[in-house]
Design a protein around this motif. Structure first.
Motif, PDB file in Angstrom:
ATOM      1  N   UNK A 129       0.775   7.256   4.504  1.00  0.00           N
ATOM      2  CA  UNK A 129       0.092   6.961   3.022  1.00  0.00           C
ATOM      3  C   UNK A 129      -0.399   8.379   2.757  1.00  0.00           C
ATOM      4  N   UNK A 130      -1.065   9.099   3.767  1.00  0.00           N
ATOM      5  CA  UNK A 130      -1.754  10.227   2.907  1.00  0.00           C
ATOM      6  C   UNK A 130      -0.968  11.572   2.382  1.00  0.00           C
ATOM      7  N   UNK A 131       0.236  11.462   2.925  1.00  0.00           N
ATOM      8  CA  UNK A 131       0.955  12.571   2.402  1.00  0.00           C
ATOM      9  C   UNK A 131       2.003  11.889   1.237  1.00  0.00           C
ATOM     10  N   UNK A 132       1.962  10.730   1.149  1.00  0.00           N
ATOM     11  CA  UNK A 132       2.720  10.302   0.051  1.00  0.00           C
ATOM     12  C   UNK A 132       2.086   9.909  -1.165  1.00  0.00           C
ATOM     13  N   UNK A 133       0.525   9.877  -1.079  1.00  0.00           N
ATOM     14  CA  UNK A 133      -0.344   9.473  -1.907  1.00  0.00           C
ATOM     15  C   UNK A 133      -0.409   7.967  -1.959  1.00  0.00           C
ATOM     16  N   UNK A 134      -0.489   7.149  -1.044  1.00  0.00           N
ATOM     17  CA  UNK A 134      -0.818   5.909  -0.983  1.00  0.00           C
ATOM     18  C   UNK A 134      -2.120   5.323  -0.632  1.00  0.00           C
ATOM     19  N   UNK A 135      -2.417   4.046  -0.907  1.00  0.00           N
ATOM     20  CA  UNK A 135      -3.827   3.855  -0.542  1.00  0.00           C
ATOM     21  C   UNK A 135      -3.948   3.139   0.961  1.00  0.00           C
ATOM     22  N   UNK A 136      -2.543   2.759   1.250  1.00  0.00           N
ATOM     23  CA  UNK A 136      -2.349   2.275   2.686  1.00  0.00           C
ATOM     24  C   UNK A 136      -0.970   1.992   3.008  1.00  0.00           C
ATOM     25  N   UNK A 137      -0.844   1.340   4.312  1.00  0.00           N
ATOM     26  CA  UNK A 137       0.772   0.971   4.106  1.00  0.00           C
ATOM     27  C   UNK A 137       0.927  -0.103   3.557  1.00  0.00           C
ATOM     28  N   UNK A 138       2.250  -0.377   3.557  1.00  0.00           N
ATOM     29  CA  UNK A 138       2.898  -1.502   2.628  1.00  0.00           C
ATOM     30  C   UNK A 138       2.205  -2.638   3.049  1.00  0.00           C
ATOM     31  N   UNK A 139       2.083  -2.949   4.495  1.00  0.00           N
ATOM     32  CA  UNK A 139       1.548  -4.300   5.113  1.00  0.00           C
ATOM     33  C   UNK A 139       0.504  -3.828   6.147  1.00  0.00           C
ATOM     34  N   UNK A 140      -0.741  -3.599   5.619  1.00  0.00           N
ATOM     35  CA  UNK A 140      -1.673  -3.310   6.691  1.00  0.00           C
ATOM     36  C   UNK A 140      -1.877  -4.473   7.803  1.00  0.00           C
ATOM     37  N   UNK A 141      -1.452  -5.652   7.663  1.00  0.00           N
ATOM     38  CA  UNK A 141      -1.677  -6.652   8.594  1.00  0.00           C
ATOM     39  C   UNK A 141      -0.480  -6.287   9.628  1.00  0.00           C
TER      40      UNK A 141
END
Lengths: 343, 590
Positions: free
Chosen positions: B110-122
């Motif tokens: 997420x951090x290197x792609x510029x995402x707020x979190x994984x696709x599914x945090x759960x």
């Protein structure tokens, strides 16, 4: 007492280390030394350390490799080992050259291009000619290794010659048993259901004609200069027939007999003279984890001159002659009645 | 703490324990992995003592190991096998798969792609907790009466199927299989998530060719895991059937403990094929992330773009593909059809081509760089060195003809410990030293780091270079002692040296552990971009992203590839990915 002293000593060492660590940290804070890899002094130290390590490492490695050669290059006693060892040394030479060159380059670059303040690296990230060069060169070298490897592999794993001596070698926790076909040249049938404490490899002595003259010596003998085909069986778990002097290794697998054939090229006596060791013996080891006694599955193999081998072969008496009680109906078919007899 | 997007209340439990935040999950994987590494390495220290000093009196360990230390103060030979089995299992799966891939895929994707979190945090949380459960079960298996699994980490049946054959194949093996099933679930949950995130959650401008090589390597490792781990699961299921329900998938013609078993028609080789269909790619599931991390770190700390960016991606892909079709090189002497041996030998040796491309590209990246010997860089250079040294001996072992002589000797042990064990461990350490500021907002102590590096680097070579000679002399691996053969009575000196080196290296890791836990609380506060790196994870306002969502405002947009180091058109020697092209650069690119 000694352990108490050791404990106290290590505590003191630990305390000193902790203090040094604290003092070092304080000094760092006071001197405001640049960090994150931007201190030229540390960079220089690390780069020099790499250089020293390269030189010392290579000197140690090659001098040991030269000195100890006798210890790690095994004497060879089978014909096909000559092709194995030629391929081995070709590959090994190649490996060592690449190993030294790449490491020299790696550590030399690391030293030469170490950080200096104010300098900028050379912005350069593509060179198709170079890429093609270091794709093609390994490819060409590899194709030589692959070609040589494939042709030797086919020779070594080809079906054994018709005239090969056949020996059956059975592995079980934690011993080996060998079986020779006897005068008729045919091994008798064997089945794991016939195994018991007496007939340890389950040979069908009762019904199979061919089994009648099979013999099972305590020590395995092979003739020099004649191909021998080892039929390898496992009776419980996987083992592996491993005879380093003969360049021989094949798994022994329950339910799936395997084969390895080779031609011994030196008798035990010749090897004893060559090594100046009158107690020398060829050994077979198990090389697949098989349980508690895995490390102790030793079996002795003797290589004779062909005449000596013939003589030894004819002197052996069939297993069934040595164990006549195995066929007597009293002990076999009616184990219960035998028990009552004892009572 | 929580930002505008995430207003749910946070308490201790969902912040630190059942967290769905990828950074917390990364830390959970990391710390669990570090704990496993202590156990796994401790086991190796113990069995190295047995190999180097077989006469040593170990009675002082009796309170800890009970009957595994015999009356005479010796290690029990069956427990020796249990130790090597568990050492392999723990290091390969729990440390280098979960600890390495689990930590850095979670942190960096997420951090290197510029995402707020994984696709599914759960799913991500489930992935960690499946791993945690699997860890608990494996840990429990160390304490069962007849010992943990003891049939080698490759658990070849029939040895692993029959409790009569070895004590560890009883309850210990059942727990091993159960634990691995949970572990595989964890890898699959994680892998699906990594792939989905990389495919869908890249920020604006982050094309595939602008992704850092770390992400490429995590992607390929995740794909490999998804393809191959289910096969191990099926192999394990069939083994469970054979063990518990009387089937004969792997068992045939067995007479053991005074009894001929009813099993017929099974094939032990079937298991080996299934096992190595995972087992070999597993080497690359472990190795690829390490190589990806090394690519990134070497580029950052040489202040130079990675050389041959496209060739690096291409060789990663080729290595991944080839790794799926070479498994049977572990079985050259298993008695399988020699024709298969030919095919697998050809494919195996081909891997040397992309591997040497990678090596030469690393060297070319160093050329005319401005190399900062920071801690992560040292470990990355060490990794390249191990990758070369260990990879080269693969040319011998991958050749079926030479494998007849070298198979299952200490030469194999030396080879895979350097190329897989040491290189990937250094990948893990490189990652820890490089991203520690991102994980904990503080820097690791440099002086301790240098001590740790030199002890580990020299120590590992001192352990495994001598083992090559021991292997050439024909010494078989997994031997409890070499006392029963005249053939193996040499090299007691070398074996003692190796044991000393192993113990020193092991103790050297104490320095690291102290540094790791001490710096978490007392380390120097990290600046937002301590290494002056280009990738997006360093664009958060402080070193440690404080909350769910990673960036407080908008997600940065990406305008360039991640390797603009020492760009001639810029004054600084780094240009982060979110900086728009300058007018001059635009001119040039047009």
């Amino acid at each position: 007492m000694t352990s108490l002293l050791l404990l106290i000593a290590s505590l003191i060492v630990f305390a000193i280390a902790a203090y040094l660590f604290k003092i070092g940290n304080l000094l760092d804070t006071l001197s405001q030394k640049p960090t994150e890899g931007k201190d030229p002094k540390t960079n220089h130290q690390q780069a020099v350390l790499f250089l020293i390590l390269t030189v010392v490492g290579f000197v140690l490695f090659f001098s040991y490799a030269y000195q100890a050669a006798e210890k790690y290059i095994l004497p060879q006693a089978a014909v096909h080992l000559s092709s194995i060892s030629s391929l081995f040394w070709i590959t090994m030479t190649l490996i060592l050259v690449v190993f030294v060159l790449t490491h020299v380059v790696l550590f030399f670059f690391a030293y030469k291009y170490r950080y200096r303040p104010g300098r900028k690296a050379y912005f350069h990230h593509d060179n198709h000619k170079l890429e093609i060069l270091w794709t093609l060169v390994p490819a060409v070298v590899l194709s030589v290794l692959i070609f040589k490897g494939l042709s030797y592999w086919q020779e070594i794993t080809a079906p054994a010659p018709e005239n090969a001596e056949v020996v059956e070698l059975s592995a079980y926790q934690f011993a080996w048993a060998s079986r020779y076909p006897g005068k008729d040249g045919k091994l008798g049938r064997a089945d794991f259901k016939l195994i018991d404490s007496e007939n340890r490899t389950g040979v069908d002595f009762r019904r199979d004609e061919n089994a009648q003259d099979d013999f099972m010596p305590r020590v395995m003998h092979l003739p020099k200069g004649k191909p021998v085909k080892i039929r390898i069986r496992a009776l419980d778990v996987i083992h592996s027939f491993y005879a380093p002097h003969f360049g021989a290794q094949t798994y022994a697998i329950p339910g799936m007999p395997t084969v390895f054939w080779f031609t011994p090229s030196k008798t035990t006596n010749e090897m004893r003279e060559e090594l100046k060791d009158p107690d020398f013996n060829y050994e077979i080891a198990c090389n697949k984890i098989c349980g508690r006694g895995h490390f102790s599955m030793r079996y002795i193999l003797v290589v004779d001159e062909p005449e000596e081998y013939e003589e030894w072969y004819t002197q052996q008496s069939p297993w069934i002659q040595k164990h006549p009680e195995y066929l007597s109906p009293k002990s076999r078919e009616e184990p219960l009645s035998q028990k009552s007899n004892n009572l | 703490m929580s930002n505008t997007q995430h207003t749910h209340s946070e308490n201790f439990l969902n912040r630190y324990v059942f967290s769905t935040d990828h950074k917390t999950i990364a830390k959970q994987f990391l710390i669990t992995g570090v704990l496993w590494a202590i156990i796994g390495l401790g086991m190796s220290a113990l069995f190295r003592l047995q190999l180097g000093y077989p006469e040593l009196d170990l009675s002082c360990l009796k309170p800890l190991f009970g009957s595994y230390i015999t009356e005479g103060g010796k290690l029990d030979s069956e427990y020796y096998l249990a130790l090597i089995t568990m050492h392999g299992t723990i290091m390969v799966f729990f440390v280098l798969t979960a600890g390495l891939s689990g930590t850095f895929s979670n942190l960096l994707i997420p951090l290197q792609l510029g995402a707020r979190d994984m696709a599914s945090g759960f799913l991500n949380m489930l992935s960690y907790w499946a791993f945690f459960l699997s860890s608990v079960v494996m840990l429990a298996s160390l304490f069962v009466e007849l010992g943990p699994a003891s049939a080698g980490w490759t658990i070849y049946p029939p040895l692993s199927a029959l409790p009569q054959a070895i004590g560890g194949s009883g309850l210990g093996m059942t727990l091993w299989l159960f634990s691995m099933a949970l572990f595989i679930a964890s890898v699959l949950l994680g892998g699906i998530n990594y792939i989905t995130t990389i495919m869908n959650l890249r920020t604006k401008g982050m094309s595939f060719m602008r992704m850092p090589l770390t992400i490429w390597s995590f992607l390929l490792a995740a794909i490999l895991g998804l393809i191959t781990f289910p096969v191990l699961l099926s192999a394990a299921l069939l083994l469970i059937f054979d063990r518990s329900f009387g089937t004969s998938f792997y068992l045939s013609d067995i007479y053991i403990a005074g009894e001929a078993l009813h099993h017929t028609g099974g094939s032990p080789l079937l298991f080996q094929h299934l096992f190595w269909f995972l087992g070999h790619p597993e080497v690359y599931i472990v190795m690829l992330p390490a190589l990806g991390i090394a690519s990134e770190v070497i580029s950052v700390h040489s202040r130079k773009p990675i050389f041959g960016h496209k060739a690096m991606i291409g060789s990663l892909m080729l290595i991944s593909f080839l790794s799926i079709v070479v498994w049977a090189h572990h079985m050259f002497v298993s008695g399988m059809n020699p024709f298969l041996g030919s095919v697998f030998m050809l494919l195996t040796l081909l891997i040397a081509i992309p591997s040497s491309v990678k090596t030469f590209n690393y060297l070319a990246t160093l050329w005319r760089g401005n190399i900062r010997f920071s801690l992560p860089m040292l470990f990355a250079i060490g990794l390249v060195s191990f990758f070369i040294s260990g990879g080269l001996t693969g040319l011998l072992l991958g050749n079926a003809v030479l494998d007849i002589v070298l198979h299952d000797t200490y030469f194999v042990v030396a080879h895979f410990h350097i190329v897989m064990g040491a290189a990937s461990s250094f990948g893990l350490l490189t990652g820890i030293y490089h991203w520690y500021p991102k994980l904990f907002g503080r820097m690791l102590n440099e002086r301790l780091g240098y001590i740790h590096f030199w002890i580990s680097f020299i120590g590992i070579y001192a352990v495994f270079i001598p083992l090559h000679f021991v292997g050439l002399a024909g010494f078989p691996r997994r031997y409890y002692a070499f006392t029963n053969f005249d053939l193996f009575d040499s090299f007691t000196d070398l074996n003692a040296l190796v044991t000393i080196a192993a113990l020193v290296t092991f103790l050297g890791q104490v320095v690291f552990l102290f540094n790791f836990f001490h710096s978490m609380f007392y380390g120097r506060k990290a600046p937002p971009n301590p290494w002056e790196a280009n990738t997006l994870e360093w664009t958060t306002p402080s070193a440690k992203p404080l909350s769910h969502g990673n960036w407080p405002g908008d997600i940065p947009e990406v305008h360039r590839w991640p390797y603009d180091y020492s760009h001639p058109l810029h004054k600084e020697d780094f240009v982060p990915q979110h900086i728009p092209l300058s007018p001059k650069e635009k001119e040039k690119s047009e």
